[in-house]
Motif scaffolding. Structure first.
Motif, PDB file in Angstrom:
ATOM      1  N   MET A 142      -6.583 141.913   2.683  1.00 57.33           N
ATOM      2  CA  MET A 142      -6.368 140.486   2.394  1.00 57.33           C
ATOM      3  C   MET A 142      -7.939 139.611   2.189  1.00 57.33           C
ATOM      4  O   MET A 142      -8.941 139.927   2.693  1.00 57.33           O
ATOM      5  N   ARG A 143      -7.616 138.713   1.141  1.00 58.12           N
ATOM      6  CA  ARG A 143      -8.517 137.785   1.339  1.00 58.12           C
ATOM      7  C   ARG A 143      -7.748 136.442   1.349  1.00 58.12           C
ATOM      8  O   ARG A 143      -6.892 136.097   0.412  1.00 58.12           O
ATOM      9  N   GLY A 144      -7.886 135.612   2.476  1.00 56.89           N
ATOM     10  CA  GLY A 144      -7.274 134.363   2.784  1.00 56.89           C
ATOM     11  C   GLY A 144      -5.726 135.036   2.979  1.00 56.89           C
ATOM     12  O   GLY A 144      -5.329 135.925   3.602  1.00 56.89           O
ATOM     13  N   THR A 145      -4.902 134.347   2.204  1.00 56.74           N
ATOM     14  CA  THR A 145      -3.387 134.656   1.997  1.00 56.74           C
ATOM     15  C   THR A 145      -3.293 135.517   1.029  1.00 56.74           C
ATOM     16  O   THR A 145      -1.928 136.113   0.762  1.00 56.74           O
ATOM     17  N   GLU A 146      -4.309 135.939   0.369  1.00 60.57           N
ATOM     18  CA  GLU A 146      -3.998 136.664  -1.077  1.00 60.57           C
ATOM     19  C   GLU A 146      -4.223 138.397  -0.809  1.00 60.57           C
ATOM     20  O   GLU A 146      -5.135 138.546  -0.176  1.00 60.57           O
ATOM     21  N   LEU A 147      -3.285 138.880  -1.089  1.00 59.35           N
ATOM     22  CA  LEU A 147      -3.018 140.419  -0.818  1.00 59.35           C
ATOM     23  C   LEU A 147      -4.209 140.972  -1.980  1.00 59.35           C
ATOM     24  O   LEU A 147      -3.936 140.863  -3.063  1.00 59.35           O
ATOM     25  N   VAL A 148      -5.230 141.766  -1.412  1.00 57.84           N
ATOM     26  CA  VAL A 148      -6.015 142.552  -2.428  1.00 57.84           C
ATOM     27  C   VAL A 148      -5.742 143.779  -2.760  1.00 57.84           C
ATOM     28  O   VAL A 148      -5.651 144.295  -3.620  1.00 57.84           O
ATOM     29  N   ARG A 149      -5.336 144.571  -1.468  1.00 52.98           N
ATOM     30  CA  ARG A 149      -4.804 145.950  -1.795  1.00 52.98           C
ATOM     31  C   ARG A 149      -4.116 146.335  -0.328  1.00 52.98           C
ATOM     32  O   ARG A 149      -4.550 145.894   0.535  1.00 52.98           O
ATOM     33  N   MET A 150      -3.240 147.543  -0.934  1.00 52.86           N
ATOM     34  CA  MET A 150      -2.468 148.118   0.378  1.00 52.86           C
ATOM     35  C   MET A 150      -3.416 149.360   0.488  1.00 52.86           C
ATOM     36  O   MET A 150      -3.522 150.257  -0.467  1.00 52.86           O
ATOM     37  N   VAL A 151      -3.820 149.632   1.542  1.00 55.63           N
ATOM     38  CA  VAL A 151      -4.665 151.185   1.795  1.00 55.63           C
ATOM     39  C   VAL A 151      -3.766 151.839   2.999  1.00 55.63           C
ATOM     40  O   VAL A 151      -3.774 151.271   4.238  1.00 55.63           O
ATOM     41  N   PRO A 152      -3.623 153.260   2.636  1.00 55.69           N
ATOM     42  CA  PRO A 152      -2.849 153.820   3.735  1.00 55.69           C
ATOM     43  C   PRO A 152      -3.779 154.064   5.021  1.00 55.69           C
ATOM     44  O   PRO A 152      -4.952 154.214   4.922  1.00 55.69           O
ATOM     45  N   TYR A 153      -2.926 154.069   6.014  1.00 54.73           N
ATOM     46  CA  TYR A 153      -3.780 153.920   7.345  1.00 54.73           C
ATOM     47  C   TYR A 153      -3.702 155.282   8.045  1.00 54.73           C
ATOM     48  O   TYR A 153      -2.816 155.910   8.340  1.00 54.73           O
TER      49      TYR A 153
END
Lengths: 71, 953
Positions: free
Chosen positions: B263-274
């Motif tokens: 995230m950057r603040g409440t903006e989703l930047v990317r989803m990265v597999p954990y």
């Protein structure tokens, strides 16, 4: 509910239980219907049986007749 | 908050993911410190274990060591040279130095060469702040590049931006091969390669094509592996590097992958597999990794709306007005038509807590048991079948189990499309040598894919599953392949003998059934022998098993096979339903079925009802309620008038659309709670805007019974999480609910449901996830079930008589239609259609065999009319020999295709799960949309109008 559809569904259940070993088919069918059919559905099939139960396979007919009456 | 840290150990653990403790341990010295690690560990990993990070570029712990970058060199006492620490295993007594004058000089020299051929635009580079090359330049103390940048280099090459989600910038590539290896080892697609050799070496997709034109499936593994900005998410290029991250669970399929929402603040930047996600182990697919843009799509509805007639335009109202209107309508309907005239549908897309709350609202608030869920139309036969045979309505294994499997039988499932991350894990095992049997009418990708080929493909005619699985049992019994010791110890011996005599009958032999199943007898016999004798054998199955008039019977036939061969109760074996929706297991566990309270306990059971009556302070109905198809029947009959649908699109997803819409049209108050004006909303009177998985806390339970946390990363754009909406509605209806956080709902679930007894949010936060049952008997949860015996006591063998469906081909409808999914789209497509995933699959196509196409004068790409007894639709043909002659296939991701206009209302005998997989059809050339499609489009456009704004679609 349309008796045709319920008759069809009941016979489908009947075909499974009559294919099982032993002579417990009617009990199995009755148990299945009691466990999974909402009272309106049971009432409708009972009403259909009260009018002769046309189309129901013999074990299924026996099973429906054995169900406690839904009012 | 910050980013969730993940340690890269450089090379995989030598024992894989199993975490076996029986490994031989080795003790060595690294930089003067004594380290003890498992035999086979690399020096690089051992160093990391002891807290020393050796510089590296081509190594990462999700990939096998490669030894190409020459940066991770070490010195070992008594050995010549400077071996790469990633490819050198530890040895007892070894003395390793990771930092010497010689190593420093060598590393600096290597980095100097790399940087001499790398653009120095770090400040404006998208990887700025997340670049391993930059980190390594810093780590080795590189201060100058003596060679300059003028010599031969790879700079200034064109960027490939063809993929909608990431770019490929070859100028920034250091040819470490991590992307190529990720595509091979992790994803198993083999779309990437290094072309040419020496200085000309270059990463290339397909045959030097754009990524989009290559075999690339956009899983993101290469992007994840890339140490530079060469493969980079477009969202990062656009937004910048994330500043904090939260671990959560994907909301697509039943694999239930763990992701870090960055995230950057409440903006989703990317989803990265954990990497620590136990279901996915750091892998992802194109849906979970990239297709989350629907959350902010402009068509998302954020304000509640009501209307009195479904032909009226929508009117935006306040939450208060929408809730009060709904409550007053439901009260009015119940007063007029009786307590049983309303019901609800829980969502398998929502959390356990939300599902639990909807069924509670129905049972305690409405005062009836008319609650159902979409599992009705997918895996309800699994619940019935496995519950009957073993005593638990769920799969027997965890996904890790596949690593010990020797023989995999896939029946009616298409893992590489439907459950892609598990599909990749499966392919990895198959490449290691496990054997594969595919039972499917269609030649799914797994049958032959790079470095994987099925030993046997049984291309059965749709609808003959029971005959085929029973014939496999026939071979096992008549050829003496039964594991008698297992059966005698764990199963009911009398029932087994009845079953063995039944399957041994000649009419169940492969030869006897070949004519109507279309499966060559010799192939079936060979497959049966392989399953019974090939070592650890595991069955994975999907909706191709359940969505039939004999779905439950096939599940029991499968259960019989596993019991007869002793393939249960340990790693590598078992019976594994691949669940469709992210939380379909959970929604079933949470009591979403009309006959069952949470924990699969029948409403007839007085003791169970008493538990909930005490907890909820109401008297509960002891009769089962209506299932979804029964609700629609009752609606047409006029006794069912109000429906609360949380996150399910029954108009598009349920069979026989005409019947579904007739049922909905007969209702007086249909409430749809969803993200979008879905097809069901076209028949709704109230629309309550729902929230996405990014906007709420809760848990999902995946196909392996794993309870995973869902964590809120942004506030709900619609104002409320779905559980809050249910709670407000319940309060308005006069049944008070006062939860302040989903953790309190989980506490109630744990208090009432034995399999969840020890589950708390604290435990999930601490351990990441847990597989139910999790209680005092199994405090660590239960990765593998039925280890020393079955949950029900003795395993039950059930006779599985093949009864052909009444949906039969004939002169008018000579072909059989079966349906399925494709990788890039998800289910009814409400989410994925609103992302760039549509670039891979813009429309549903009808797969038809060349013979059938030629007979009908149909060419590839032609519009064809698809007709069944239930209805007709049109779509474009795709000519392929993936399907056998006589069989056609389509997906159902697009609403205008309306594939379910075609499907009939035949259903599973035990559960009413619809028979999606078999419909007799005719195919003929066509000019365009059918009358139904035109009519539906008109109604759809009309019913989506919102007063004062433009139409939403």
């Amino acid at each position: 509910m349309s008796p045709d559809k319920l008759v069809y569904m009941a016979n489908q259940i009947g075909k499974f239980f009559t294919s099982q070993p032993g002579d417990k088919a009617a009990a199995g069918i009755a148990n299945h219907i009691a466990k999974f059919w909402e009272p309106r559905m049971r009432q409708a099939i009972q009403a259909h049986v009260a009018q002769g139960g046309g189309g129901l396979d013999p074990e299924v007919l026996k099973a429906v007749e054995s169900l406690p009456k839904v009012n | 908050m910050g980013l969730v840290p993940e340690i890269d150990y450089g090379t995989p653990h030598p024992r894989g993911l199993k975490g076996d403790t029986d490994a031989k341990m080795v003790t060595l010295t690294i930089d003067g410190e004594t380290v003890t690690v498992a035999e086979g560990t690399s020096i690089m990993r051992a160093a990391m274990d002891s807290g020393v990070t050796i510089p590296k570029l081509c190594a990462t712990d999700t990939l096998d060591a490669f030894g190409s970058c020459r940066l991770c060199l070490v010195e070992i006492q008594g050995r010549a040279g400077t071996p790469a620490s990633c490819t050198t295993p530890v040895a007892p007594g070894m003395v390793v130095s990771t930092q010497t004058e010689r190593l420093k000089r060598l590393r600096k020299g290597v980095m100097e060469l790399y940087i001499s051929d790398h653009p120095l635009d770090c400040l404006t580079c998208a990887a700025n702040g997340d670049c391993e090359l930059q980190d390594m330049a810093g780590a080795v103390g590189l201060r100058e590049v003596r060679y300059g940048m003028e010599g031969a280099n790879h700079l200034g090459q064109a960027k490939d931006t063809s993929n909608p989600y990431f770019t490929f910038d070859p100028s920034k590539c250091i040819v470490c091969s991590r992307c190529v290896r990720a595509c091979q080892e992790v994803q198993g697609t083999f779309a990437l390669t290094i072309q040419d050799r020496g200085f000309a070496s270059k990463v290339s997709a397909g045959m030097d094509e754009d990524f989009m034109d290559s075999e690339c499936v956009s899983c993101g593994a290469c992007v994840q592996a890339c140490p530079t900005a060469t493969l980079m998410e477009k969202s990062v290029i656009e937004i910048g590097q994330p500043e904090h991250s939260v671990v959560t669970t994907c909301a697509y399929c039943g694999v239930g992958c763990s992701f870090k929402a960055e995230m950057r603040g409440t903006e989703l930047v990317r989803m990265v597999p954990y990497k620590d996600g136990a279901a996915n182990r750091g892998h992802s697919c194109v849906k979970g990794r990239f297709a989350w843009g629907y959350a902010t799509h402009r068509e998302r509805i954020l304000k509640p709306m009501i209307r009195s007639k479904i032909t009226d335009p929508w009117r935006e109202v306040s939450w208060e007005e929408a809730i009060n209107y709904t409550a007053s309508e439901f009260k009015r309907i119940q007063d007029k038509y009786g307590r049983a005239s309303v019901g609800g549908i829980t969502s398998s897309r929502c959390t356990n807590e939300e599902t639990y709350l909807v069924q509670k609202l129905v049972r305690a608030g409405f005062g009836n048991n008319n609650v159902d869920t979409c599992a009705r139309v997918c895996h309800s036969p699994t619940g019935y079948g496995l519950g009957t045979a073993y005593g638990t309505s769920a799969g027997t294994q965890d996904f890790d189990s596949v690593e010990d499997t020797d023989v995999v039988m896939v029946i009616g499932a298409n893992p590489t499309d439907g459950h892609p991350v598990f599909g990749s894990r499966l392919k990895k095992r198959l490449r290691q040598g496990a054997k594969l049997i595919v039972v499917d009418p269609r030649r799914i990708d797994l049958v032959k894919t790079p470095h994987v080929e099925a030993a046997h493909h049984l291309p059965l005619r749709p609808g003959t599953n029971v005959a085929v699985v029973t014939a496999i049992a026939h071979v096992i019994v008549t050829e003496g392949l039964v594991n008698e010791a297992f059966v005698r110890e764990r199963c009911d011996w009398d029932e087994f003998q009845d079953w063995a005599a039944f399957v041994a009958e000649e009419r169940h032999s492969p030869e006897a059934i070949a004519e109507y199943t279309g499966v060559p007898a010799a192939e079936l016999r060979a497959a049966a022998r392989l399953y019974a004798t090939g070592g650890n054998a595991a069955i994975y199955y999907g909706l191709g098993v359940t969505e039939h008039s004999q779905g439950s019977t096939t599940v029991m036939a499968i259960a019989n096979l596993a019991m007869a061969t002793g393939n249960l109760g340990r790693r590598g074996v078992g019976v594994n339903p691949l669940r469709g929706q992210n939380n379909v297991q959970g929604s079933c566990d949470m009591g979403s079925f009309p006959h069952e309270l949470p924990g699969y306990r029948h409403v007839h059971d007085d003791a169970t009802r008493a538990i909930f009556e005490d907890m909820w302070g109401v008297t509960l109905e002891r009769e089962p309620g209506l299932r979804i198809p029964n609700m629609l029947d009752a609606a047409v009959d006029g006794t069912f008038k109000g429906l609360y649908v949380q996150g399910e699109d029954i108009v598009q997803s349920d069979p026989d659309t005409h019947h579904v819409t007739a049922g909905l049209e007969a209702m007086e108050c249909v409430v749809v709670q969803d993200l979008f004006l879905n097809e069901t909303a076209n028949y709704a009177h109230v629309f309550l805007p729902g929230s996405t998985f990014l906007e709420k806390d809760g848990t999902f339970t995946n196909a392996e019974r794993r309870i995973n946390r869902v964590r809120r990363v942004m506030p709900p754009r619609n104002g409320y999480a779905d559980w809050e909406i249910t709670q407000i509605l319940s309060n308005a209806l006069g049944y008070p609910m006062t939860y302040s956080h989903p953790a309190e709902i989980m506490a109630e679930i744990a208090a009432t449901t034995p399999g969840f007894r020890n589950v708390t949010y604290e435990m999930l936060d601490e351990r990441g996830s847990v597989q139910w049952p999790c209680n005092d008997d199994a405090p660590e949860g239960t990765p593998i079930m039925h280890i020393n015996g079955f949950a029900r006591g003795k395993g039950k063998f059930v006779l599985t008589e093949y009864i052909p469906t009444d949906e039969r081909t004939g002169a008018r409808f000579p072909l059989l239609l079966t349906t399925g999914r494709i990788l890039s789209q998800y289910n009814v497509g409400a989410q994925t259609r609103r992302t760039a995933n549509s670039e891979w699959h813009k429309e549903d196509r009808l797969e038809i065999h060349p013979h059938d196409a030629e007979n009908r004068g149909v060419r590839d790409g032609d519009w064809v009319k698809l007709q069944s007894r239930a209805g007709e639709t049109t779509l474009r043909a795709l000519i392929t020999d993936r399907v056998s002659p006589g069989v056609v296939y389509t997906t159902f991701h697009h609403p205008m295709t309306q594939a379910n206009v075609i499907t009939t209302d035949y259903s599973d005998w035990a559960t009413n799960c619809p028979e999606y997989k078999v419909t007799a059809v005719q195919v003929s050339p066509s000019n365009g949309p059918s009358d139904w499609q035109e009519k539906y489009k008109t109604h759809s456009d009309l019913s989506r109008r919102i007063v004062g704004t433009d139409a939403a679609e």
